[in-house]
Write a protein that holds these residues in place. Structure first.
Motif: not given
Ligand code: ATP
Ligand code: MG
Length: 283
Positions: A113-115, A271, A141
């Motif tokens: 999500k954050t990415m 993703n 978080r």
């Molecule tokens: N396409 C991708 N390929 C590999 N790794 C990825 C990819 N997208 C995200 N990641 C990695 O996965 C991890 C989680 O990504 P991110 O923090 O964006 O997810 P999130 O859904 O925001 O997590 P949370 O629920 O903890 O907020 C990070 O280490 C990020 O770098």
């Protein structure tokens, strides 16, 4: 680059779509808010008047971001093209519907999500005149500030709790068109906080003082708490980020149904698709 091209081809998207020049600024439109409490803030005269104080300016390191898969700032990594495509599709749908606010959520933690939020934000804000605001509403978080190595003066959670007086102190400007609302630490009872009266003040501040064209909300995962589901009625639309190999079909169906029942689903972002040839992930 080849695997991106092949993925785009499979999705029926030509290179010329993806590599199209940066779009020019669309004509700014009036904010037509959804029928929800936060939308009824526009004419409130009690709006915070803090215009005189400038936002804190912060420089972010593009190369460091790239290492964290935030590729839309430097644009050196070809994967940023996928986010340009996403930007264009999001922008078109939002413009057509006169939408302004977009939430990003996922079924479970770690789907990206954050990415996605940050890549989309950097990509959107490159449009001339397209002022973009990102708000980290993952109060349990928060990860936008740590990802960008920024120590917020005040957090959104502190503001919502009434421990920070000015909403402005929770925001930083990282690009001429990009402002971020930051969080830090872990806030319990976040669901109630997202429904608190101060949330109206926060929306009022964003709408009146920051006056963005697009607001992105980085939300928590849907299955970890009721935070996202409770907040979704307050936005115009949303993206559901799912992770290939992690998110199950049942989870996608369940979350898709819940968001669709609120009529807030713009689309699903797949993703972490694995490229079988290189064993790399792509977006
Ligand atoms: N396409 C991708 N390929 C590999 N790794 C990825 C990819 N997208 C995200 N990641 C990695 O996965 C991890 C989680 O990504 P991110 O923090 O964006 O997810 P999130 O859904 O925001 O997590 P949370 O629920 O903890 O907020 C990070 O280490 C990020 O770098
Ligand atoms: Mg996150």
């Amino acid at each position: 680059m080849e695997h991106i091209k092949s993925a785009l081809k499979k999705a029926g998207i030509t290179d010329s779509d993806a590599l199209a020049p940066e779009p020019v600024a669309p004509a700014p439109h009036e904010f037509v808010a959804p029928a929800d409490p936060i939308s009824k803030i526009g004419n409130d005269d009690s709006a915070e008047k803090t215009q005189a104080k400038p936002l804190r300016q912060v420089e972010v390191d593009s190369k460091d971001l790239e290492r964290k898969r935030i590729v839309s700032k430097s644009m050196d990594d070809p994967t940023h093209i996928a986010f340009n495509l996403l930007r264009t599709r999001v922008r078109q749908a939002m413009s057509e519907n006169k939408w302004k606010s977009l939430a990003i959520t996922s079924p479970t933690p770690g789907c990206g999500k954050t990415m996605v939020t940050l890549n989309l934000a950097f990509s959107l804000s490159r449009n001339p005149g397209l002022k973009t605001v990102v708000v980290d509403l993952d109060l349990r978080r928060p990860s936008i500030a740590p990802t960008l190595n920024i120590e917020p003066d005040r957090s959104i959670a502190q503001y919502l709790l009434g421990r920070a007086e000015e909403a402005r102190d929770c925001f930083v400007q990282v690009d001429p068109n990009l402002v971020l609302g930051l969080n830090s630490g872990h806030t319990p009872a976040s669901s109630e906080l997202l429904q608190a009266p101060r949330m109206l003040d926060l929306f009022r501040f964003i709408d009146k003082e920051l006056a963005p064209e697009v607001v992105l909300f980085d939300l928590p995962p849907m299955k970890s708490s009721d935070d996202a589901l409770g907040f979704l009625p307050r936005v115009d639309t949303s993206l559901l980020v799912v992770a290939s190999g992690t998110t199950t079909t049942e989870e996608v169906d369940e979350c898709e149904l819940q968001i669709s029942e609120l009529d807030k689903l713009l689309g699903i972002v797949l993703n972490k698709c694995e490229d079988t040839q290189t064993e790399d992930y792509y977006y």
